[in-house]
Motif scaffolding. Structure first.
Motif, PDB file in Angstrom:
ATOM      1  N   VAL A 130       0.848  -1.184   0.000  1.00  0.00           N
ATOM      2  CA  VAL A 130       0.000   0.000   0.000  1.00  0.00           C
ATOM      3  C   VAL A 130       0.891   1.245   0.000  1.00  0.00           C
ATOM      4  O   VAL A 130       1.801   1.350   0.817  1.00  0.00           O
ATOM      5  CB  VAL A 130      -0.901   0.050   1.257  1.00  0.00           C
ATOM      6  CG1 VAL A 130      -1.805   1.270   1.223  1.00  0.00           C
ATOM      7  CG2 VAL A 130      -1.703  -1.228   1.411  1.00  0.00           C
ATOM      8  N   ILE A 131       0.626   2.158  -0.920  1.00  0.00           N
ATOM      9  CA  ILE A 131       1.284   3.463  -0.905  1.00  0.00           C
ATOM     10  C   ILE A 131       0.190   4.519  -0.938  1.00  0.00           C
ATOM     11  O   ILE A 131      -0.567   4.608  -1.902  1.00  0.00           O
ATOM     12  CB  ILE A 131       2.235   3.657  -2.096  1.00  0.00           C
ATOM     13  CG1 ILE A 131       3.356   2.624  -2.071  1.00  0.00           C
ATOM     14  CG2 ILE A 131       2.818   5.088  -2.078  1.00  0.00           C
ATOM     15  CD1 ILE A 131       4.277   2.678  -3.284  1.00  0.00           C
ATOM     16  N   ASN A 132       0.094   5.279   0.149  1.00  0.00           N
ATOM     17  CA  ASN A 132      -0.841   6.397   0.213  1.00  0.00           C
ATOM     18  C   ASN A 132      -0.041   7.671  -0.005  1.00  0.00           C
ATOM     19  O   ASN A 132       0.993   7.867   0.628  1.00  0.00           O
ATOM     20  CB  ASN A 132      -1.552   6.449   1.565  1.00  0.00           C
ATOM     21  CG  ASN A 132      -2.573   5.351   1.724  1.00  0.00           C
ATOM     22  OD1 ASN A 132      -2.972   4.720   0.758  1.00  0.00           O
ATOM     23  ND2 ASN A 132      -3.005   5.110   2.942  1.00  0.00           N
ATOM     24  N   ARG A 133      -0.548   8.534  -0.889  1.00  0.00           N
ATOM     25  CA  ARG A 133       0.195   9.728  -1.274  1.00  0.00           C
ATOM     26  C   ARG A 133      -0.763  10.902  -1.384  1.00  0.00           C
ATOM     27  O   ARG A 133      -1.915  10.739  -1.786  1.00  0.00           O
ATOM     28  CB  ARG A 133       0.856   9.466  -2.631  1.00  0.00           C
ATOM     29  CG  ARG A 133       1.789  10.525  -3.101  1.00  0.00           C
ATOM     30  CD  ARG A 133       2.572   9.995  -4.314  1.00  0.00           C
ATOM     31  NE  ARG A 133       3.661  10.872  -4.620  1.00  0.00           N
ATOM     32  CZ  ARG A 133       3.661  11.772  -5.597  1.00  0.00           C
ATOM     33  NH1 ARG A 133       2.622  11.881  -6.390  1.00  0.00           N
ATOM     34  NH2 ARG A 133       4.700  12.537  -5.794  1.00  0.00           N
ATOM     35  N   GLY A 134      -0.273  12.076  -1.012  1.00  0.00           N
ATOM     36  CA  GLY A 134      -1.088  13.275  -1.134  1.00  0.00           C
ATOM     37  C   GLY A 134      -0.230  14.521  -1.078  1.00  0.00           C
ATOM     38  O   GLY A 134       0.933  14.479  -0.661  1.00  0.00           O
ATOM     39  N   TYR A 135      -0.817  15.625  -1.503  1.00  0.00           N
ATOM     40  CA  TYR A 135      -0.118  16.904  -1.540  1.00  0.00           C
ATOM     41  C   TYR A 135      -0.651  17.796  -0.423  1.00  0.00           C
ATOM     42  O   TYR A 135      -1.848  18.087  -0.370  1.00  0.00           O
ATOM     43  CB  TYR A 135      -0.327  17.588  -2.896  1.00  0.00           C
ATOM     44  CG  TYR A 135       0.465  18.861  -3.040  1.00  0.00           C
ATOM     45  CD1 TYR A 135       1.838  18.823  -3.271  1.00  0.00           C
ATOM     46  CD2 TYR A 135      -0.160  20.096  -2.925  1.00  0.00           C
ATOM     47  CE1 TYR A 135       2.561  19.989  -3.401  1.00  0.00           C
ATOM     48  CE2 TYR A 135       0.555  21.273  -3.053  1.00  0.00           C
ATOM     49  CZ  TYR A 135       1.922  21.208  -3.290  1.00  0.00           C
ATOM     50  OH  TYR A 135       2.649  22.372  -3.410  1.00  0.00           O
ATOM     51  N   ASN A 136       0.246  18.194   0.483  1.00  0.00           N
ATOM     52  CA  ASN A 136      -0.132  19.068   1.578  1.00  0.00           C
ATOM     53  C   ASN A 136      -0.155  20.499   1.069  1.00  0.00           C
ATOM     54  O   ASN A 136       0.890  21.082   0.782  1.00  0.00           O
ATOM     55  CB  ASN A 136       0.844  18.923   2.745  1.00  0.00           C
ATOM     56  CG  ASN A 136       0.381  19.671   3.972  1.00  0.00           C
ATOM     57  OD1 ASN A 136      -0.029  20.828   3.887  1.00  0.00           O
ATOM     58  ND2 ASN A 136       0.456  19.010   5.121  1.00  0.00           N
ATOM     59  N   TYR A 137      -1.349  21.049   0.929  1.00  0.00           N
ATOM     60  CA  TYR A 137      -1.495  22.380   0.357  1.00  0.00           C
ATOM     61  C   TYR A 137      -1.044  23.484   1.317  1.00  0.00           C
ATOM     62  O   TYR A 137      -0.853  24.614   0.899  1.00  0.00           O
ATOM     63  CB  TYR A 137      -2.928  22.627  -0.128  1.00  0.00           C
ATOM     64  CG  TYR A 137      -3.999  22.409   0.912  1.00  0.00           C
ATOM     65  CD1 TYR A 137      -4.336  23.417   1.810  1.00  0.00           C
ATOM     66  CD2 TYR A 137      -4.678  21.210   0.983  1.00  0.00           C
ATOM     67  CE1 TYR A 137      -5.326  23.228   2.761  1.00  0.00           C
ATOM     68  CE2 TYR A 137      -5.676  21.011   1.926  1.00  0.00           C
ATOM     69  CZ  TYR A 137      -5.983  22.021   2.812  1.00  0.00           C
ATOM     70  OH  TYR A 137      -6.959  21.820   3.750  1.00  0.00           O
ATOM     71  N   VAL A 164       3.244   7.522   2.462  1.00  0.00           N
ATOM     72  CA  VAL A 164       3.469   6.500   3.469  1.00  0.00           C
ATOM     73  C   VAL A 164       3.267   5.138   2.810  1.00  0.00           C
ATOM     74  O   VAL A 164       2.369   4.961   1.989  1.00  0.00           O
ATOM     75  CB  VAL A 164       2.551   6.698   4.708  1.00  0.00           C
ATOM     76  CG1 VAL A 164       1.096   6.573   4.333  1.00  0.00           C
ATOM     77  CG2 VAL A 164       2.911   5.742   5.818  1.00  0.00           C
ATOM     78  N   LYS A 165       4.143   4.202   3.158  1.00  0.00           N
ATOM     79  CA  LYS A 165       4.060   2.844   2.618  1.00  0.00           C
ATOM     80  C   LYS A 165       3.614   1.898   3.725  1.00  0.00           C
ATOM     81  O   LYS A 165       4.005   2.045   4.878  1.00  0.00           O
ATOM     82  CB  LYS A 165       5.418   2.397   2.086  1.00  0.00           C
ATOM     83  CG  LYS A 165       5.875   3.179   0.890  1.00  0.00           C
ATOM     84  CD  LYS A 165       7.219   2.671   0.394  1.00  0.00           C
ATOM     85  CE  LYS A 165       7.688   3.502  -0.785  1.00  0.00           C
ATOM     86  NZ  LYS A 165       8.965   3.012  -1.300  1.00  0.00           N
TER      87      LYS A 165
END
Length: 175
Positions: A73-80, A88-89
């Motif tokens: 699992v790789i969760n990814r996002g852009y902190n605005y 995070v893996k």
């Protein structure tokens, strides 16, 4: 790196504590689940606010097959707010049969939390996922949008299970 580790620690503690407020017993994972069709990248369209994903847009979850039947699992996002990408893996494993979409997911250490796919269309384009408590719910799509009819159907299901869908955060996906 320090921020990511702090966020992961907070997430782990929150998941451990939230185990007391579990999802409803009537909630079951999708049966006839085909792991291979679920793998790949999903766009997070909506979620409840929680520490790890706070201030994130353009969030995705990517699932891959890894050793011993686990799912990467790789969760990814852009902190605005910080103008930085966050990732995070983790890994997930099925609670029982891999034909039922009830998994446990861990992003660090021995701490696992529930990941239950409670709705999934026949073409594996849209999914509604519940976490370990009623504080965790995600609406996922293979694209950055979802048809209104699917959205309404999934929100109605979530509401019938006791989720306060008015509290969902609708994720922005920009280029």
């Amino acid at each position: 790196m320090r921020h990511t580790l702090r966020s992961l620690s907070i997430l782990g503690i929150a998941m451990a504590i939230s185990g007391c407020a579990t999802v409803p017993d009537i909630m079951a994972g999708v049966s006839g689940f085909e792991k291979e069709r679920y793998l790949g990248t999903w766009y997070e369209l909506a979620r409840f606010d929680f520490a790890f994903e706070r201030n994130l847009n353009n969030t995705t979850a990517t699932y891959t097959a890894i050793d011993s039947g686990y799912i990467g699992v790789i969760n990814r996002g852009y902190n605005y707010k910080t103008s930085k990408w966050s990732q995070v893996k983790g890994k997930a494993r099925f609670k029982g049969s891999d034909a039922t979409a009830e998994l446990k997911v861990s992003f660090f250490g021995p701490f696992y939390a529930d990941y239950t796919v409670i709705a999934l269309d026949a073409d594996y384009r849209y999914a509604l996922v519940a976490g370990s408590s009623s504080k965790y719910l995600w609406l996922l799509s293979r694209e950055k949008s979802i048809p209104d009819t699917v959205r309404a159907s999934y929100l109605a299901l979530a509401a019938s299970l006791g989720y306060v869908t008015d509290d969902l955060i609708w994720v922005e996906h920009s280029n």
